[in-house]
Design an enzyme around this catalytic site. Structure first.
Site, short mmCIF file in Angstrom:
data_model
loop_
_atom_site.label_atom_id
_atom_site.label_comp_id
_atom_site.label_asym_id
_atom_site.label_seq_id
_atom_site.Cartn_x
_atom_site.Cartn_y
_atom_site.Cartn_z
N GLY A 11 34.39 17.51 -4.67
CA GLY A 11 33.61 18.73 -4.54
C GLY A 11 32.16 18.50 -4.17
N CYS A 12 31.71 17.26 -4.20
CA CYS A 12 30.32 16.95 -3.85
C CYS A 12 30.15 17.14 -2.34
CB CYS A 12 29.98 15.52 -4.25
SG CYS A 12 28.33 14.98 -3.72
N ILE A 13 29.21 17.96 -1.96
CA ILE A 13 28.95 18.27 -0.55
C ILE A 13 28.61 17.01 0.23
CG2 ILE A 13 27.35 19.43 1.01
CD1 ILE A 13 27.15 21.67 -1.12
#
Length: 140
Positions: A11-13
């Protein structure tokens, strides 16, 4: 091209952008969850190589942002103990190609290491772009 074992926070951009850069350069990316990996002290330590202890940390992690942890005052053993207890503190991504390991995603260093395609401009794809403590990128 290389097979890159890529330890990320799902989920880390920035981790998503980093994986896209690697894939665009022809590398095979095997994404692994940094937060659920059963880290052992020796194995985790190997990713940091000659980096200073302060450079082992995810500067977007709330305990660092809010001054609860000062990496400059920690020994290697103290830093590793904190990271094993709270993997959100670990600088991301951790990458492995064969026996070679790297922490963080400095584009120039990655290009030198395994090669990246030329991009129009070097951009910061390591620091969390979100400013709120509740953002999904580097927190919780």
């Amino acid at each position: 091209m290389a097979t890159v074992y890529f330890y990320e926070k799902p989920g880390c951009i920035n981790n998503t952008r980093q994986k896209k850069l690697l894939a665009a350069a022809g590398h095979q990316v095997v994404a692994l969850n940094l937060l659920t990996e059963p880290w052992q002290e020796d194995r985790l330590r190997a990713f940091f190589g000659e980096l200073a202890v302060r450079d082992w940390f995810n500067v977007s992690a709330p305990p660092l942002k809010y001054g609860e942890i000062d990496p400059d005052k920690l020994s290697e053993q103290q830093a590793l103990a904190l990271m094993l207890h709270n993997p959100l503190l670990i600088r991301r991504p951790l990458m492995q190609v064969g026996d070679s390991l790297m922490a963080g995603f400095d584009q120039q260093a990655v290009d030198t290491w395994i090669g990246l395609k030329e991009s129009e401009a070097q951009q910061d794809i390591e620091s969390c772009p979100r400013s709120s403590a509740s953002a999904s990128c580097g927190h919780d």
